[in-house]
Design a protein around this motif. Structure first.
Motif, PDB file in Angstrom:
ATOM      1  N   MET A 108      24.812  38.119  59.601  1.00  0.00           N
ATOM      2  CA  MET A 108      24.141  36.850  59.475  1.00  0.00           C
ATOM      3  C   MET A 108      24.806  35.869  60.441  1.00  0.00           C
ATOM      4  SD  MET A 108      23.714  34.293  56.260  1.00  0.00           S
ATOM      5  CE  MET A 108      22.729  35.258  55.205  1.00  0.00           C
ATOM      6  N   GLU A 109      23.998  35.160  61.237  1.00  0.00           N
ATOM      7  CA  GLU A 109      24.515  34.249  62.245  1.00  0.00           C
ATOM      8  C   GLU A 109      24.544  32.834  61.690  1.00  0.00           C
ATOM      9  OE1 GLU A 109      22.892  32.702  66.443  1.00  0.00           O
ATOM     10  OE2 GLU A 109      22.906  34.861  66.166  1.00  0.00           O
ATOM     11  N   ALA A 110      25.697  32.197  61.793  1.00  0.00           N
ATOM     12  CA  ALA A 110      25.830  30.826  61.316  1.00  0.00           C
ATOM     13  C   ALA A 110      25.334  29.864  62.394  1.00  0.00           C
ATOM     14  CB  ALA A 110      27.287  30.528  60.982  1.00  0.00           C
ATOM     15  N   THR A 111      24.608  28.830  61.975  1.00  0.00           N
ATOM     16  CA  THR A 111      24.159  27.820  62.924  1.00  0.00           C
ATOM     17  C   THR A 111      25.018  26.576  62.743  1.00  0.00           C
ATOM     18  OG1 THR A 111      22.527  26.976  61.360  1.00  0.00           O
ATOM     19  CG2 THR A 111      21.786  28.656  62.934  1.00  0.00           C
ATOM     20  N   VAL A 112      25.352  25.972  63.856  1.00  0.00           N
ATOM     21  CA  VAL A 112      26.150  24.760  63.829  1.00  0.00           C
ATOM     22  C   VAL A 112      25.201  23.579  63.983  1.00  0.00           C
ATOM     23  CG1 VAL A 112      27.982  23.481  64.971  1.00  0.00           C
ATOM     24  CG2 VAL A 112      28.099  25.970  64.850  1.00  0.00           C
ATOM     25  N   GLN A 113      25.228  22.724  63.008  1.00  0.00           N
ATOM     26  CA  GLN A 113      24.365  21.558  63.051  1.00  0.00           C
ATOM     27  C   GLN A 113      25.181  20.358  63.499  1.00  0.00           C
ATOM     28  OE1 GLN A 113      22.701  20.205  59.322  1.00  0.00           O
ATOM     29  NE2 GLN A 113      20.762  19.758  60.306  1.00  0.00           N
ATOM     30  N   ARG A 114      24.643  19.601  64.459  1.00  0.00           N
ATOM     31  CA  ARG A 114      25.336  18.421  64.952  1.00  0.00           C
ATOM     32  C   ARG A 114      25.351  17.342  63.876  1.00  0.00           C
ATOM     33  NH1 ARG A 114      22.122  16.709  70.108  1.00  0.00           N
ATOM     34  NH2 ARG A 114      20.502  16.800  68.537  1.00  0.00           N
ATOM     35  N   LYS A 115      26.336  16.477  63.961  1.00  0.00           N
ATOM     36  CA  LYS A 115      26.472  15.385  62.999  1.00  0.00           C
ATOM     37  C   LYS A 115      25.216  14.509  62.983  1.00  0.00           C
ATOM     38  CE  LYS A 115      29.982  12.169  61.464  1.00  0.00           C
ATOM     39  NZ  LYS A 115      31.321  11.624  61.734  1.00  0.00           N
ATOM     40  N   ILE A 116      24.664  14.234  64.160  1.00  0.00           N
ATOM     41  CA  ILE A 116      23.460  13.411  64.244  1.00  0.00           C
ATOM     42  C   ILE A 116      22.301  14.069  63.511  1.00  0.00           C
ATOM     43  CG2 ILE A 116      22.698  14.320  66.488  1.00  0.00           C
ATOM     44  CD1 ILE A 116      22.333  10.680  65.444  1.00  0.00           C
ATOM     45  N   ASP A 117      22.196  15.383  63.597  1.00  0.00           N
ATOM     46  CA  ASP A 117      21.122  16.091  62.901  1.00  0.00           C
ATOM     47  C   ASP A 117      21.295  16.024  61.386  1.00  0.00           C
ATOM     48  OD1 ASP A 117      19.761  16.876  65.267  1.00  0.00           O
ATOM     49  OD2 ASP A 117      21.221  18.482  65.555  1.00  0.00           O
ATOM     50  N   ARG A 118      22.536  16.078  60.926  1.00  0.00           N
ATOM     51  CA  ARG A 118      22.791  15.939  59.480  1.00  0.00           C
ATOM     52  C   ARG A 118      22.416  14.533  59.013  1.00  0.00           C
ATOM     53  NH1 ARG A 118      27.465  18.805  60.996  1.00  0.00           N
ATOM     54  NH2 ARG A 118      28.745  16.925  60.802  1.00  0.00           N
ATOM     55  N   TYR A 119      22.793  13.523  59.802  1.00  0.00           N
ATOM     56  CA  TYR A 119      22.404  12.151  59.459  1.00  0.00           C
ATOM     57  C   TYR A 119      20.884  12.011  59.402  1.00  0.00           C
ATOM     58  CZ  TYR A 119      27.034   9.926  60.028  1.00  0.00           C
ATOM     59  OH  TYR A 119      28.331   9.522  59.895  1.00  0.00           O
ATOM     60  N   PHE A 120      20.191  12.544  60.419  1.00  0.00           N
ATOM     61  CA  PHE A 120      18.736  12.431  60.466  1.00  0.00           C
ATOM     62  C   PHE A 120      18.073  13.175  59.312  1.00  0.00           C
ATOM     63  CE2 PHE A 120      18.472  11.650  65.346  1.00  0.00           C
ATOM     64  CZ  PHE A 120      18.876  10.338  65.154  1.00  0.00           C
ATOM     65  N   ALA A 121      18.613  14.326  58.932  1.00  0.00           N
ATOM     66  CA  ALA A 121      18.042  15.085  57.818  1.00  0.00           C
ATOM     67  C   ALA A 121      18.149  14.283  56.524  1.00  0.00           C
ATOM     68  CB  ALA A 121      18.746  16.429  57.675  1.00  0.00           C
ATOM     69  N   SER A 122      19.291  13.684  56.310  1.00  0.00           N
ATOM     70  CA  SER A 122      19.485  12.873  55.109  1.00  0.00           C
ATOM     71  C   SER A 122      18.600  11.628  55.140  1.00  0.00           C
ATOM     72  CB  SER A 122      20.959  12.477  54.979  1.00  0.00           C
ATOM     73  OG  SER A 122      21.145  11.650  53.870  1.00  0.00           O
TER      74      SER A 122
END
Length: 159
Positions: free
Chosen positions: A1-15
């Protein structure tokens, strides 16, 4: 299983997006968030520096630089868009100051600030969700970047 790295900006936008799912609330934010950002720049623009009203804009420039630094660390491409918007805000403030005077800029900025925030709260009331900044004040800075990212996506640009 390949882990994906999510950028901090993407985490902020998702929230942030989670609190802004309703299309009407999103449309309100697309207008009100840039209006609030401009009004804050304009209000800070009016703060006197060095004891006079003749040297305006210094505090606004410092505040815009601080905010731009935050955006630029999250995403260089988004930082460029925010830099352009801040430049636009500064130009509008200077133009209004020259043509109508500092008191008109102050009154206009205060009016835009109040009206835009009322619109924001109407949008959140309609959606039935609390504004994101009530969870974390950093979302006061994320809102403008979220709007800019929506514009980037519409233009087919990456951020």
């Amino acid at each position: 299983m390949e882990a994906t790295v999510q950028r901090k900006i993407d985490r902020y936008f998702a929230s942030y997006s989670d609190d802004h799912r309703d299309p009407l609330n999103q449309r309100i934010h697309l207008v009100a968030v840039p209006a609030i950002l401009w009004s804050v720049v304009a209000l800070v623009w009016c703060v006197p520096s060095f004891g006079t009203w003749t040297r305006t804009g210094i505090w606004a420039a410092l505040a815009m630089f601080g905010a731009w630094s935050f955006y630029n660390r999250l995403s260089r491409r988004l930082g460029l868009g925010m830099l352009a918007f801040f430049f636009f805000c500064g130009c509008v403030c200077r133009l209004v100051e020259i043509r109508l005077g500092l008191n008109a800029l102050l009154a206009g900025a205060a009016t835009v600030f109040v009206v835009a925030w009322i619109a924001q709260f109407i949008g959140h009331h309609h959606e039935g969700r609390r504004p994101s900044f009530l969870t974390d004040l950093v979302y006061l800075l994320i809102g403008p970047a979220w709007v800019m990212a929506k514009a980037y996506r519409r233009l087919g640009w990456k951020y």
